[in-house]
Design a protein around this motif. Structure first.
Motif, short mmCIF file in Angstrom:
data_model
loop_
_atom_site.label_atom_id
_atom_site.label_comp_id
_atom_site.label_asym_id
_atom_site.label_seq_id
_atom_site.Cartn_x
_atom_site.Cartn_y
_atom_site.Cartn_z
N GLU A 1 -6.73 101.07 -2.80
CA GLU A 1 -7.72 100.22 -3.00
C GLU A 1 -7.39 99.21 -3.29
N TRP A 2 -6.31 99.02 -4.18
CA TRP A 2 -5.85 98.40 -5.19
C TRP A 2 -4.53 97.12 -4.97
N VAL A 3 -4.33 96.02 -4.63
CA VAL A 3 -3.11 95.42 -4.44
C VAL A 3 -2.96 94.68 -6.08
N HIS A 4 -1.34 94.82 -6.00
CA HIS A 4 -1.05 93.87 -6.90
C HIS A 4 -0.77 92.23 -6.72
N PRO A 5 -0.43 91.91 -7.91
CA PRO A 5 0.03 90.66 -6.52
C PRO A 5 1.54 89.97 -6.14
N GLY B 1 -7.71 91.04 -8.77
CA GLY B 1 -7.47 91.54 -10.57
C GLY B 1 -6.92 90.61 -10.70
N ARG B 2 -6.96 91.01 -12.09
CA ARG B 2 -6.02 90.31 -13.41
C ARG B 2 -5.20 91.22 -14.01
N GLY B 3 -5.72 92.46 -14.01
CA GLY B 3 -4.54 93.66 -14.53
C GLY B 3 -6.05 94.65 -15.10
N PHE B 4 -5.32 95.25 -15.48
CA PHE B 4 -5.78 96.71 -16.21
C PHE B 4 -5.91 96.31 -17.78
N VAL B 5 -7.57 97.66 -18.31
CA VAL B 5 -7.72 97.16 -19.38
C VAL B 5 -7.68 99.36 -19.15
N VAL B 6 -7.27 99.58 -20.79
CA VAL B 6 -6.87 100.93 -20.90
C VAL B 6 -7.60 101.05 -22.16
N PHE B 7 -8.24 102.38 -21.59
CA PHE B 7 -9.32 103.13 -23.37
C PHE B 7 -8.68 104.64 -23.60
N PRO B 8 -7.98 103.88 -24.35
CA PRO B 8 -6.91 105.44 -25.25
C PRO B 8 -8.24 106.48 -25.81
N GLY C 1 -4.18 89.84 -8.49
CA GLY C 1 -4.04 90.80 -7.11
C GLY C 1 -5.67 90.56 -6.49
N LEU C 2 -5.29 91.77 -5.74
CA LEU C 2 -7.38 91.95 -5.16
C LEU C 2 -7.39 93.78 -4.95
N SER C 3 -9.00 93.89 -5.25
CA SER C 3 -8.91 95.72 -5.04
C SER C 3 -10.43 94.85 -4.09
N TYR D 1 -12.03 100.47 -10.76
CA TYR D 1 -12.00 99.29 -10.17
C TYR D 1 -13.00 98.41 -9.16
N ARG D 2 -13.42 97.16 -9.58
CA ARG D 2 -14.37 96.38 -8.51
C ARG D 2 -14.15 96.83 -7.30
N ILE D 3 -14.54 97.01 -5.81
CA ILE D 3 -14.45 97.15 -4.23
C ILE D 3 -14.76 96.67 -3.60
N GLY D 4 -16.49 95.80 -4.33
CA GLY D 4 -17.21 95.19 -3.66
C GLY D 4 -19.10 94.36 -4.45
N ASP D 5 -19.01 93.95 -3.55
CA ASP D 5 -20.37 93.09 -4.70
C ASP D 5 -21.20 94.57 -5.78
N ASN D 6 -21.16 95.31 -4.90
CA ASN D 6 -22.13 96.00 -5.72
C ASN D 6 -21.68 97.32 -5.31
N ALA D 7 -20.04 97.15 -5.96
CA ALA D 7 -19.49 99.25 -5.36
C ALA D 7 -18.20 98.95 -6.79
N VAL D 8 -17.88 100.19 -7.24
CA VAL D 8 -17.54 100.34 -7.90
C VAL D 8 -16.60 101.76 -7.33
N ARG D 9 -15.36 102.01 -7.42
CA ARG D 9 -14.71 102.73 -7.49
C ARG D 9 -13.87 103.57 -8.77
N MET D 10 -14.19 104.63 -9.26
CA MET D 10 -13.83 105.71 -9.62
C MET D 10 -13.07 106.58 -9.32
#
Length: 459
Positions: free
Chosen positions: A55-59, A80-87, A104-106, A213-222
């Protein structure tokens, strides 16, 4: 043109037949049609788009879809502006942005694929047929089956874009062997704000890495990676919550607890299969039909779209195969290396992972280089060597006085930059059937004049 639903509605010959109408197939059909080709696009099971998938498309992928006018009118999804990594190391998240303000877009998979099919079905030169199965492919002849009816269609070029089911059409020897890595649990989290909107969130510290990442106005994909040794435990609905709750950002915890408590979790197998772009029978492979690697780096759709663009612009099947083998090698290495570093818990992997995080924190140049490689803005082996060698050297310096076993494990990680300099010849040498394409893809009176068969090795 709207989708047709009957074999009697199509012609007996096309310039190109594309089997599979996912992102790779839709983009391939649209790209060839824009060059003047007549294209038949067939999809056997349109409902398969509802499955848990990329569901994620890079630029670079978003650029291709825009150029093909396939994104026009898409109202859902997110930027999609990029990624945030949580170490999960107490030092805070790390932000990795696409260079040059690229975006990009998701988008939820079924929404995106349904939109692409609607757009490509309206493209001049494309006949789109749903509910039809390609039961046999023999060179330029494709046998199509719909219920009790069958029909043979003739095309100088046949493109397989059926994803991982390509083996069912072409047989066992036509695609490379796969290696099982892990499984992925996918769930949709609703009524939740992401800590960093417009970014993909890579979360470490659990049994396997996770991507949100977000896939819609009220939806986040895990997307939660589950190692094979933990697979049996996932039969319990609360396994994901118990295993990952402590490492999730607080903003996601409650939504994941709710989502993991119902029966809406989708599952997908994570495998690695080296990419192969052509078969001995003159058939081109694009997207997951060509090969797959772990989805943590979210490269799947973008690689598929780059395949489609390269194939439509190639002068021969052999040149397409050589180009994409060269361009996909570094993304393949990067995906495998990052997953191994984020998922394994041996001392070498931990040292490499800590080195990756410290390198990203210390150097904007290294962050930018990583994102250029990750988003396929560059496929330079030199850039990969520079990025990964620095990580390996930093890790080595950190354990310089460690025991010999740790040093040996770290030395083993050097195979990744070494492999980019000395790739396996089996990935670069393939038998091929080439075509000599005219300047315009307008079909000649005699289709056999379009493609000339030859066998040679790509070096």
């Amino acid at each position: 043109m709207q989708p047709t639903f009957d074999l009697g509605d199509i012609r007996s010959a096309y310039d190109t037949v594309v089997i599979g109408a996912g992102p790779a197939g839709c983009a391939t059909a649209a790209a060839f049609a824009r060059r003047g080709a007549s294209v038949l696009l067939v999809e056997s099971n349109p409902n398969a788009a509802r499955r848990f998938a990329g569901e994620w498309v890079h630029p670079e992928g978003a650029r291709i879809l825009r150029n093909l006018e396939l994104l026009d009118g898409l109202e859902h999804g997110a930027t999609g502006r990029g990624f945030v990594v949580f170490p999960n190391d107490g030092l805070g998240p790390i932000t990795l942005e696409y260079g040059g303000g690229e975006r990009g877009l998701s988008c939820e998979h079924a929404t995106l694929v349904t939109h692409l099919r609607a757009r490509v079905s309206q493209t001049r030169g494309v006949d789109y047929l749903e509910g039809v199965r390609a039961s046999e492919v023999r060179g330029r002849f494709v046998t199509l089956t719909q219920r009790s009816k069958s029909r043979v269609v003739n095309a100088p070029l046949v493109v397989i874009a059926t994803g991982r089911s390509a083996r069912k059409i072409l047989g066992d020897g036509a695609v490379s062997e796969k290696v099982s890595i892990s499984v992925m649990a996918g769930l949709v989290v609703r009524d939740t704000e992401l800590p960093f909107e417009e970014y993909g969130h890579v979360i470490t510290g659990g049994p396997g890495p996770a991507l949100a990442y977000r896939i819609g106005d009220n939806a986040v994909r895990m997307c939660i990676d589950v190692p094979h040794d933990a697979r049996a435990s996932t039969k319990s609905h609360d396994w994901i919550w118990k295993s990952y709750a402590e490492v999730l950002p607080p903003a996601l915890r409650e939504g994941v607890r709710r989502g993991a408590g119902d029966a809406s979790i989708g599952w997908a197998a994570n495998t690695f299969r080296p990419r192969r772009y052509q078969t001995d029978r003159g058939v081109a492979l694009v997207g997951d039909a060509a090969g797959v690697f772990h989805p943590l780096t979210a490269m799947g759709i973008t690689m598929s779209l780059l395949d489609a663009e390269a194939l439509a612009g190639a002068r021969s099947l052999s040149s397409y195969a050589a180009q994409r083998a060269a361009e996909s090698y570094v993304p393949e290495l990067l995906s495998n290396a990052i997953y191994q570093a984020f998922a394994r818990e041996d001392v070498g992997a931990i040292a490499i992972r800590d080195s990756i995080f410290s390198t990203w924190r210390a150097s904007s140049m290294q962050r930018n280089r990583t994102m250029d490689l990750l988003g396929a803005a560059t496929t330079s082996r030199v850039d990969f060597v520079r990025a990964f060698s620095r990580v390996a050297l930093r890790a080595g310096a950190g354990v310089l006085l460690s025991d010999a076993a740790t040093a040996r494990e770290l030395a083993g990680w050097l195979r990744w930059p070494w492999a980019s300099v000395h790739p396996s010849q089996s990935l670069m040498r393939q038998r091929s059937v080439s075509w000599a394409a005219p300047e315009s893809w307008a079909r000649p009176d005699d289709p056999t004049e379009v493609f000339v068969e030859e066998e040679k090795h790509v070096s």
